[in-house]
Design a protein around this motif. Sequence first.
Motif, mmCIF file in Angstrom:
data_model
loop_
_atom_site.group_PDB
_atom_site.id
_atom_site.type_symbol
_atom_site.label_atom_id
_atom_site.label_comp_id
_atom_site.label_asym_id
_atom_site.label_seq_id
_atom_site.Cartn_x
_atom_site.Cartn_y
_atom_site.Cartn_z
ATOM 1 N N VAL A 83 0.740 -1.145 -0.030
ATOM 2 C CA VAL A 83 -0.094 -0.021 0.048
ATOM 3 C C VAL A 83 0.753 1.120 -0.113
ATOM 4 N N VAL A 84 1.777 1.084 0.944
ATOM 5 C CA VAL A 84 2.853 2.522 1.046
ATOM 6 C C VAL A 84 3.458 2.641 -0.568
ATOM 7 N N ARG A 85 3.945 1.406 -0.894
ATOM 8 C CA ARG A 85 4.516 1.410 -2.282
ATOM 9 C C ARG A 85 3.567 2.294 -3.429
ATOM 10 N N THR A 86 2.328 1.814 -3.468
ATOM 11 C CA THR A 86 1.476 2.410 -4.203
ATOM 12 C C THR A 86 1.234 3.998 -3.930
ATOM 13 N N LEU A 87 1.202 4.370 -3.099
ATOM 14 C CA LEU A 87 0.958 5.674 -2.269
ATOM 15 C C LEU A 87 2.097 6.259 -2.916
ATOM 16 N N ALA A 88 3.567 5.945 -2.711
ATOM 17 C CA ALA A 88 4.678 6.692 -3.074
ATOM 18 C C ALA A 88 4.758 6.649 -4.679
ATOM 19 N N PHE A 89 4.312 5.773 -5.310
ATOM 20 C CA PHE A 89 4.311 6.032 -6.731
ATOM 21 C C PHE A 89 3.496 6.981 -7.045
ATOM 22 N N LEU A 90 2.127 7.113 -6.616
ATOM 23 C CA LEU A 90 1.373 8.222 -6.806
ATOM 24 C C LEU A 90 1.762 9.595 -6.532
ATOM 25 N N VAL A 91 2.411 9.749 -5.629
ATOM 26 C CA VAL A 91 2.909 10.978 -5.267
ATOM 27 C C VAL A 91 4.053 11.449 -6.274
ATOM 28 N N GLY A 92 4.984 10.407 -6.501
ATOM 29 C CA GLY A 92 5.912 10.741 -7.486
ATOM 30 C C GLY A 92 5.261 10.982 -9.043
ATOM 31 N N PHE A 93 4.141 10.228 -9.395
ATOM 32 C CA PHE A 93 3.400 10.667 -10.323
ATOM 33 C C PHE A 93 2.809 11.822 -10.417
ATOM 34 N N GLY A 94 2.469 12.354 -9.391
ATOM 35 C CA GLY A 94 1.580 13.842 -9.112
ATOM 36 C C GLY A 94 2.643 14.695 -9.422
ATOM 37 N N ALA A 95 3.838 14.393 -8.765
ATOM 38 C CA ALA A 95 4.971 15.583 -9.026
ATOM 39 C C ALA A 95 5.197 15.879 -10.216
ATOM 40 N N THR A 96 5.343 14.571 -10.999
ATOM 41 C CA THR A 96 5.711 14.669 -12.592
ATOM 42 C C THR A 96 4.713 15.522 -13.316
ATOM 43 N N VAL A 97 3.353 15.212 -12.884
ATOM 44 C CA VAL A 97 1.932 15.782 -13.582
ATOM 45 C C VAL A 97 2.010 17.430 -13.142
ATOM 46 N N SER A 98 2.636 17.710 -11.972
ATOM 47 C CA SER A 98 2.600 18.893 -11.701
ATOM 48 C C SER A 98 3.808 19.969 -12.487
ATOM 49 N N ILE A 99 4.812 19.399 -12.735
ATOM 50 C CA ILE A 99 5.942 19.875 -13.648
ATOM 51 C C ILE A 99 5.369 19.854 -15.021
ATOM 52 N N ALA A 100 4.748 19.016 -15.414
ATOM 53 C CA ALA A 100 4.324 19.173 -16.909
ATOM 54 C C ALA A 100 3.185 20.258 -16.880
ATOM 55 N N THR A 101 2.167 20.127 -15.961
ATOM 56 C CA THR A 101 1.227 21.254 -15.924
ATOM 57 C C THR A 101 1.840 22.763 -16.042
ATOM 58 N N ALA A 102 2.851 22.766 -15.161
ATOM 59 C CA ALA A 102 3.769 23.999 -15.033
ATOM 60 C C ALA A 102 4.317 24.553 -16.666
ATOM 61 N N ILE A 103 4.827 23.412 -17.302
ATOM 62 C CA ILE A 103 5.253 23.650 -18.672
ATOM 63 C C ILE A 103 4.124 24.170 -19.637
ATOM 64 N N LEU A 104 2.868 23.279 -19.465
ATOM 65 C CA LEU A 104 1.909 23.630 -20.333
ATOM 66 C C LEU A 104 1.365 24.915 -20.100
ATOM 67 N N GLY A 105 0.990 25.294 -18.863
ATOM 68 C CA GLY A 105 0.941 26.686 -18.600
ATOM 69 C C GLY A 105 1.573 27.678 -18.774
ATOM 70 N N HIS A 106 2.876 27.268 -19.066
ATOM 71 C CA HIS A 106 3.797 28.577 -19.384
ATOM 72 C C HIS A 106 3.673 28.557 -21.040
ATOM 73 N N ALA A 107 3.155 27.724 -21.690
ATOM 74 C CA ALA A 107 3.229 27.596 -22.866
ATOM 75 C C ALA A 107 1.872 28.244 -23.528
ATOM 76 N N VAL A 108 1.052 28.525 -22.633
ATOM 77 C CA VAL A 108 -0.266 28.971 -23.134
ATOM 78 C C VAL A 108 -0.207 30.496 -22.955
#
Length: 122
Positions: free
Chosen positions: A97-122
């Motif tokens: 369970v902790v493994r899955t939660l840690a994976f999701l936190v890392g994925f969320g961090a990746t999405v956050s950076i992608a969102t910042a890039i996309l937000g900057h492009a608009v």
Amino acid sequence: MWIPYILAGIVLREPMRAMANPVPEVAGQTSEAAPPAWMQRAKRAHANAVENLAVFAPLVLIAALAGISTPATVFAAKLYLIARIVHYVVYVAGIPVVRTLAFLVGFGATVSIATAILGHAV
């Protein structure tokens, strides 16, 4: 991340056998005993980290080249590192369970950076 399971392989197989070319498995037969469960999990955790880094690293490089650095992107990068370390440790320890939660936190961090890039492009 590869060091623990490589060292374990050397201890289990002896140095010369561990450094030899892998022997292909024949259906239903293996030439060696299966490695311990933690060693198999360590190898899978390492592969998972490499797969996720292949997405995360280019995003960080794009953000850096585009001059996109905000407190949120800096936090996301730090959070990603912590989440991946936690993911590796709990994966090797066999804590699902902790493994899955840690994976999701890392994925969320990746999405956050992608969102910042996309937000900057608009």
